[in-house]
Scaffold this motif. Structure first.
Motif, PDB file in Angstrom:
ATOM      1  N   TRP A   6       0.800  -1.224  -0.003  1.00 15.68           N
ATOM      2  CA  TRP A   6       0.030  -0.064   0.253  1.00 15.68           C
ATOM      3  C   TRP A   6       0.900   1.392   0.116  1.00 15.68           C
ATOM      4  CZ3 TRP A   6      -4.425  -0.393  -1.582  1.00 15.68           C
ATOM      5  CH2 TRP A   6      -5.275  -1.713  -1.363  1.00 15.68           C
ATOM      6  N   PHE A   7       2.155   1.162   0.616  1.00 12.62           N
ATOM      7  CA  PHE A   7       2.894   2.440   0.539  1.00 12.62           C
ATOM      8  C   PHE A   7       3.948   2.316  -0.774  1.00 12.62           C
ATOM      9  CE2 PHE A   7       2.251   1.743   4.995  1.00 12.62           C
ATOM     10  CZ  PHE A   7       2.023   3.151   5.109  1.00 12.62           C
ATOM     11  N   GLN A   8       4.213   1.000  -1.443  1.00 13.96           N
ATOM     12  CA  GLN A   8       5.141   0.896  -2.371  1.00 13.96           C
ATOM     13  C   GLN A   8       4.684   1.308  -3.736  1.00 13.96           C
ATOM     14  OE1 GLN A   8       6.078  -3.082  -1.854  1.00 13.96           O
ATOM     15  NE2 GLN A   8       8.001  -2.876  -0.597  1.00 13.96           N
ATOM     16  N   ILE A   9       3.252   0.719  -3.784  1.00 16.41           N
ATOM     17  CA  ILE A   9       2.546   1.179  -5.023  1.00 16.41           C
ATOM     18  C   ILE A   9       2.461   2.747  -5.342  1.00 16.41           C
ATOM     19  CG2 ILE A   9       0.605   0.897  -6.457  1.00 16.41           C
ATOM     20  CD1 ILE A   9       0.349  -1.964  -5.439  1.00 16.41           C
ATOM     21  N   ALA A  12       5.724   4.132  -6.307  1.00 13.33           N
ATOM     22  CA  ALA A  12       6.279   3.980  -7.567  1.00 13.33           C
ATOM     23  C   ALA A  12       5.432   4.583  -8.346  1.00 13.33           C
ATOM     24  CB  ALA A  12       6.062   2.435  -7.736  1.00 13.33           C
ATOM     25  N   LEU A  13       4.278   4.800  -8.375  1.00 16.82           N
ATOM     26  CA  LEU A  13       3.242   5.463  -9.493  1.00 16.82           C
ATOM     27  C   LEU A  13       3.629   6.737  -9.528  1.00 16.82           C
ATOM     28  CD1 LEU A  13      -0.352   3.959  -8.617  1.00 16.82           C
ATOM     29  CD2 LEU A  13       1.133   3.457 -10.644  1.00 16.82           C
ATOM     30  N   VAL A  14       4.020   7.555  -8.249  1.00 18.49           N
ATOM     31  CA  VAL A  14       4.105   8.962  -8.532  1.00 18.49           C
ATOM     32  C   VAL A  14       5.784   9.183  -9.023  1.00 18.49           C
ATOM     33  CG1 VAL A  14       4.753  11.108  -7.045  1.00 18.49           C
ATOM     34  CG2 VAL A  14       2.925   9.621  -6.528  1.00 18.49           C
ATOM     35  N   MET A  15       6.474   8.326  -8.783  1.00 22.31           N
ATOM     36  CA  MET A  15       7.892   8.402  -9.500  1.00 22.31           C
ATOM     37  C   MET A  15       7.826   8.067 -10.965  1.00 22.31           C
ATOM     38  SD  MET A  15      10.301   6.883  -6.838  1.00 22.31           S
ATOM     39  CE  MET A  15      11.831   7.546  -7.187  1.00 22.31           C
TER      40      MET A  15
ATOM     41  N   LEU B  53       3.937   9.845   4.184  1.00 18.78           N
ATOM     42  CA  LEU B  53       3.817   9.658   2.698  1.00 18.78           C
ATOM     43  C   LEU B  53       2.615  10.595   2.290  1.00 18.78           C
ATOM     44  CD1 LEU B  53       4.532   7.899   0.348  1.00 18.78           C
ATOM     45  CD2 LEU B  53       2.391   6.297   0.997  1.00 18.78           C
ATOM     46  N   VAL B  54       1.680  10.657   2.834  1.00 18.31           N
ATOM     47  CA  VAL B  54       0.579  11.816   2.660  1.00 18.31           C
ATOM     48  C   VAL B  54       1.232  13.189   2.268  1.00 18.31           C
ATOM     49  CG1 VAL B  54      -1.994  12.910   2.940  1.00 18.31           C
ATOM     50  CG2 VAL B  54      -1.288  10.434   3.201  1.00 18.31           C
ATOM     51  N   CYS B  55       1.973  13.530   3.309  1.00 19.13           N
ATOM     52  CA  CYS B  55       2.272  14.927   3.404  1.00 19.13           C
ATOM     53  C   CYS B  55       3.287  15.250   2.190  1.00 19.13           C
ATOM     54  CB  CYS B  55       2.909  15.258   4.706  1.00 19.13           C
ATOM     55  SG  CYS B  55       1.962  15.491   5.975  1.00 19.13           S
ATOM     56  N   THR B  56       4.135  14.181   2.068  1.00 16.95           N
ATOM     57  CA  THR B  56       5.211  14.361   0.845  1.00 16.95           C
ATOM     58  C   THR B  56       4.570  14.273  -0.572  1.00 16.95           C
ATOM     59  OG1 THR B  56       6.814  13.014   2.187  1.00 16.95           O
ATOM     60  CG2 THR B  56       7.309  13.294  -0.190  1.00 16.95           C
ATOM     61  N   LEU B  57       3.757  13.309  -0.791  1.00 19.45           N
ATOM     62  CA  LEU B  57       2.888  13.489  -1.939  1.00 19.45           C
ATOM     63  C   LEU B  57       1.921  14.590  -2.442  1.00 19.45           C
ATOM     64  CD1 LEU B  57       1.351   9.563  -2.176  1.00 19.45           C
ATOM     65  CD2 LEU B  57       3.550  10.695  -3.283  1.00 19.45           C
ATOM     66  N   GLY B  58       1.296  15.138  -1.108  1.00 13.50           N
ATOM     67  CA  GLY B  58       0.876  16.266  -1.199  1.00 13.50           C
ATOM     68  C   GLY B  58       1.545  17.462  -1.486  1.00 13.50           C
ATOM     69  N   ALA B  59       2.712  17.606  -1.126  1.00 13.30           N
ATOM     70  CA  ALA B  59       3.915  18.324  -1.269  1.00 13.30           C
ATOM     71  C   ALA B  59       4.221  18.558  -2.801  1.00 13.30           C
ATOM     72  CB  ALA B  59       4.966  18.369  -0.444  1.00 13.30           C
ATOM     73  N   ASN B 154      13.814  -0.438  -7.217  1.00 13.50           N
ATOM     74  CA  ASN B 154      14.331  -0.845  -6.008  1.00 13.50           C
ATOM     75  C   ASN B 154      13.365  -0.503  -4.666  1.00 13.50           C
ATOM     76  OD1 ASN B 154      16.541  -1.926  -4.520  1.00 13.50           O
ATOM     77  ND2 ASN B 154      17.248   0.015  -3.659  1.00 13.50           N
ATOM     78  N   ILE B 155      12.152   0.076  -5.226  1.00 12.75           N
ATOM     79  CA  ILE B 155      10.915   0.157  -4.155  1.00 12.75           C
ATOM     80  C   ILE B 155      10.661  -1.423  -3.935  1.00 12.75           C
ATOM     81  CG2 ILE B 155       8.445   0.666  -4.080  1.00 12.75           C
ATOM     82  CD1 ILE B 155       9.412   3.525  -5.271  1.00 12.75           C
ATOM     83  N   PHE B 156      10.710  -2.071  -4.925  1.00 13.57           N
ATOM     84  CA  PHE B 156       9.837  -3.678  -4.788  1.00 13.57           C
ATOM     85  C   PHE B 156      11.180  -4.641  -4.573  1.00 13.57           C
ATOM     86  CE2 PHE B 156       7.107  -1.071  -7.583  1.00 13.57           C
ATOM     87  CZ  PHE B 156       5.819  -1.138  -6.672  1.00 13.57           C
TER      88      PHE B 156
END
Lengths: 64, 221
Positions: A6-9, A12-15, B53-59, B154-156
């Motif tokens: 739930w964190f990785q997807i 990855a999508l944003v990147m 994560l929400v804050c970073t994506l929001g930014a 590398n995320i996965f």
């Protein structure tokens, strides 16, 4: 579903989206940007080497 | 008459460049300070990982989609503070994780000091020599795309060696972007101080987080 996914997807999508946004800028600078001389690239290489040396020094400092 | 006009135009251009440079550094200093305060608040509050994560994506959303609409008005300054504040707040849990290591405070302080030294040294070099580094643009953007591609893998995959390579590459790329962005301001290629501040802030932010990651991996803890 693994909770980590739930964190990785989304990350990855944003990147992936950011890559897609950067492609036009990369194309623009490759096609229209000025070309550097070998002297200019040498001065950049020297500065990057100085950054590498400095980071190595910082690693030595934190390793004590 | 022609010479007088040319001199007047070049004096106006120099004044305009100095104004962009002064405004950029003033706003950059203020946003770095605000972001630091927000990171300290976040460290004290210790929000859950999801909030970070929400804050970073929001930014990223604020800086990529909202800011371009307001970058030519004074409202843009408020939006820059919103975006950089969110980035700072999102950094809190990561800083707490590093601070909990045995020599965590040394690692965080060294990364902060190291980021400051690299930024000041590279900026001072461009400001004093007035050299142009715009020829690096293509290489820097292609490099960033390659690094982002590797980071997605590398995320996965979560390969520690690849993580080390990515952080090292980001440190070098952000150093290159500091040269590139500063030279664009100095040589009149960037005339909007709000856009210039955001670029410089992101260079410093990414340089700091990558250096922190690199020092964290290499510190043996």
């Amino acid at each position: 579903m693994d909770s980590n996914l739930w964190f990785q997807i989304p990350v990855a999508l944003v990147m992936g989206f950011m890559i897609w946004r950067m492609i036009p800028a990369a194309k623009h600078w490759l096609q229209n940007g000025p070309k550097g001389s070998s002297k200019e690239w040498l001065s950049v290489s020297m500065m990057m080497a100085a950054v590498v040396l400095f980071v190595t020094f910082l690693i030595v400092v934190v390793r004590g | 008459m022609l010479n007088t006009n040319t001199i007047t135009r070049s004096a106006e251009s120099a004044l305009s460049t100095n104004r962009v440079l002064r405004n950029t550094y003033a706003l950059l200093a203020a946003t770095l300070l605000f972001s630091g305060v927000m990171a300290a608040v976040s460290m004290a509050v210790a929000p859950p990982r999801g909030m970070s994560l929400v804050c970073t994506l929001g930014a990223l959303g604020v800086l990529m989609f909202l800011l371009p609409k307001y970058e030519n008005s004074s409202a843009g300054v408020g939006i820059v503070f919103l975006g950089t504040g969110l980035l700072g707040f999102g950094l809190g849990p990561m800083l707490n994780a590093y601070a909990s290591l045995p020599n965590g405070s040394t690692i965080v302080a060294t990364a902060m000091g190291g980021t400051g030294v690299i930024f000041l040294a590279l900026s001072a070099y461009v400001l004093t020599t007035k050299k142009t580094f715009e020829f690096m643009g293509g290489m820097l953007f292609v490099g960033l795309i390659v690094v982002f591609g590797a980071a997605i893998v590398n995320i996965f995959a979560q390969i520690p060696a690849l993580s080390l390579v990515i952080s090292s590459a980001i440190v070098l790329l952000m150093s290159g972007f500091i040269l590139f962005d500063t030279s664009r301001i100095v040589n009149g290629g960037e005339t909007n101080y709000i856009r210039a501040t955001v670029s410089m802030f992101l260079n410093i932010f990414n340089l700091f987080t990558s250096l922190l990651h690199l020092l964290g991996i290499m510190s043996d803890d």
